[in-house]
Design an enzyme around this catalytic site. Structure first.
Site, PDB file in Angstrom:
ATOM      1  N   ASN A 196       0.859  -1.181   0.000  1.00  0.00           N
ATOM      2  CA  ASN A 196       0.000   0.000   0.000  1.00  0.00           C
ATOM      3  C   ASN A 196       0.902   1.239   0.000  1.00  0.00           C
ATOM      4  O   ASN A 196       1.540   1.539   1.002  1.00  0.00           O
ATOM      5  CB  ASN A 196      -0.895  -0.043   1.248  1.00  0.00           C
ATOM      6  CG  ASN A 196      -1.783   1.173   1.389  1.00  0.00           C
ATOM      7  OD1 ASN A 196      -1.798   2.042   0.530  1.00  0.00           O
ATOM      8  ND2 ASN A 196      -2.530   1.238   2.488  1.00  0.00           N
TER       9      ASN A 196
ATOM     10  N   LYS B 111       0.002   4.232  -0.044  1.00  0.00           N
ATOM     11  CA  LYS B 111      -0.632   5.367   0.653  1.00  0.00           C
ATOM     12  C   LYS B 111      -0.422   6.651  -0.171  1.00  0.00           C
ATOM     13  O   LYS B 111      -0.615   6.622  -1.380  1.00  0.00           O
ATOM     14  CB  LYS B 111      -0.095   5.473   2.083  1.00  0.00           C
ATOM     15  CG  LYS B 111      -0.274   4.152   2.852  1.00  0.00           C
ATOM     16  CD  LYS B 111      -0.041   4.263   4.323  1.00  0.00           C
ATOM     17  CE  LYS B 111      -0.243   2.887   4.976  1.00  0.00           C
ATOM     18  NZ  LYS B 111      -0.067   2.926   6.422  1.00  0.00           N
TER      19      LYS B 111
ATOM     20  N   HIS C  38      -9.658   0.731   5.120  1.00  0.00           N
ATOM     21  CA  HIS C  38      -8.370   0.990   5.780  1.00  0.00           C
ATOM     22  C   HIS C  38      -8.578   1.961   6.943  1.00  0.00           C
ATOM     23  O   HIS C  38      -9.348   2.922   6.836  1.00  0.00           O
ATOM     24  CB  HIS C  38      -7.356   1.556   4.783  1.00  0.00           C
ATOM     25  CG  HIS C  38      -5.962   1.522   5.319  1.00  0.00           C
ATOM     26  ND1 HIS C  38      -5.506   2.443   6.243  1.00  0.00           N
ATOM     27  CD2 HIS C  38      -4.942   0.661   5.104  1.00  0.00           C
ATOM     28  CE1 HIS C  38      -4.258   2.147   6.558  1.00  0.00           C
ATOM     29  NE2 HIS C  38      -3.885   1.072   5.879  1.00  0.00           N
TER      30      HIS C  38
ATOM     31  N   GLU D 262      -5.151  -5.282  10.490  1.00  0.00           N
ATOM     32  CA  GLU D 262      -4.104  -4.284  10.675  1.00  0.00           C
ATOM     33  C   GLU D 262      -4.368  -3.513  11.967  1.00  0.00           C
ATOM     34  O   GLU D 262      -5.116  -2.512  11.951  1.00  0.00           O
ATOM     35  CB  GLU D 262      -4.097  -3.287   9.510  1.00  0.00           C
ATOM     36  CG  GLU D 262      -3.864  -3.916   8.156  1.00  0.00           C
ATOM     37  CD  GLU D 262      -3.331  -2.899   7.147  1.00  0.00           C
ATOM     38  OE1 GLU D 262      -2.195  -3.083   6.709  1.00  0.00           O
ATOM     39  OE2 GLU D 262      -4.029  -1.930   6.839  1.00  0.00           O
TER      40      GLU D 262
ATOM     41  N   GLY E 257       2.749   1.909  10.851  1.00  0.00           N
ATOM     42  CA  GLY E 257       3.672   3.038  10.709  1.00  0.00           C
ATOM     43  C   GLY E 257       4.499   3.326  11.952  1.00  0.00           C
ATOM     44  O   GLY E 257       5.147   4.365  12.037  1.00  0.00           O
TER      45      GLY E 257
ATOM     46  N   SER F 193       3.683  -2.596  10.286  1.00  0.00           N
ATOM     47  CA  SER F 193       5.140  -2.660  10.446  1.00  0.00           C
ATOM     48  C   SER F 193       5.757  -3.987   9.997  1.00  0.00           C
ATOM     49  O   SER F 193       6.696  -4.483  10.619  1.00  0.00           O
ATOM     50  CB  SER F 193       5.529  -2.330  11.891  1.00  0.00           C
ATOM     51  OG  SER F 193       5.130  -1.003  12.204  1.00  0.00           O
TER      52      SER F 193
END
Ligand code: 13P
Length: 237
Positions: A8, A10, A91, A160, A166, A197
């Site tokens: 992803n 982002k 998400h 997630e 992150g 991560s």
């Protein structure tokens, strides 16, 4: 064994750097025998025609419409032009920063599942929910599946946990195992991915967890060399 590795991007990469990334990746995969299914989700301005042999391009977001008046959004028609057939829905960043509710996510799911899209549907609890304990966490995760047809054949779920996204600190192998084992009871045959991560240093251990069918990766997948290292390390040794 073949698993799923999805990246992803982002809000990172431009059209130019996405193309360079994809060409590099295509060459790398032409030379390596990586058994996994690979997906890339670039930003919508950098969507590319889906002509690559070794991976598929998907979209991070689209509105539940063919076209129309939804300023700032893209719909099915815009995805069609690129041959895009994979979509992220739910998400945590869209739920949190864009205010997407469960009902809204379910509407997106309904629209794109009726059009045969492969849907990577994301769920995950915040740190404060996690701190409330396992039972609360599991109830919360289940609430994020409301309105999602679990019999849809092209559905994948990505677990997630927000606190692992992150931060550089992944959920532990025990935490992933615990939540995935529970989710598998509900999800049955639906592929279950972990995200938060994931990087070259932990992919091998994460892939050893039997209930992990794949991973959804953010930051560690944005640099091509780092992504290649993840792919190398994903191989069983
Ligand atoms: P990180 O890999 O940067 O933690 O991001 C995970 C993620 O949100 C993928 O969708």
């Amino acid at each position: 064994m073949s698993k799923i590795i999805a990246s992803n991007f982002k809000t990172n990469h431009t059209r130019k750097t996405t193309l360079a990334f994809c060409n590099h990746l295509e060459n790398f995969l032409n030379q390596k025998n990586i058994p996994h299914q690979i997906r890339l989700f670039p930003p919508n301005t950098a969507l590319l025609d889906n002509y690559f042999k070794n991976f598929k391009i998907g979209a991070q977001n689209a509105y539940f419409t063919k076209n129309g008046s939804f300023t700032g959004e893209i719909g099915e028609e815009q995805l069609e032009e690129f041959g895009i057939q994979s979509l992220l829905i739910g998400h945590s960043e869209r739920r949190e920063y864009l205010g997407e509710t469960q009902v809204f996510c379910a509407k997106k799911f309904e629209y794109f599942s009726q059009r045969d899209f492969e849907i990577f549907y994301c769920i995950g609890e915040s740190l404060s929910t996690k701190k409330e304990g396992l039972e609360k966490t599991l109830t919360f995760l289940q609430s994020q599946l409301q309105g999602i047809d679990l019999d849809y054949p092209k559905l994948l779920i990505a677990y997630e946990p927000i606190w692992a996204i992150g931060t550089g600190i992944s959920a532990t192998l025990e935490e992933i195992t615990q939540i995935h084992t529970y989710l598998k009871q509900i999800l049955g045959r639906i592929p279950l991915l972990y995200g938060g991560s994931v990087k070259s240093q932990n992919i091998r251990e994460i892939f050893k967890i039997p209930s992990v069918d794949g991973v959804l990766i953010g930051s560690a997948s944005w640099e091509i060399e780092s992504f290649k290292q993840i792919l190398e390390n994903s191989l069983e040794k």
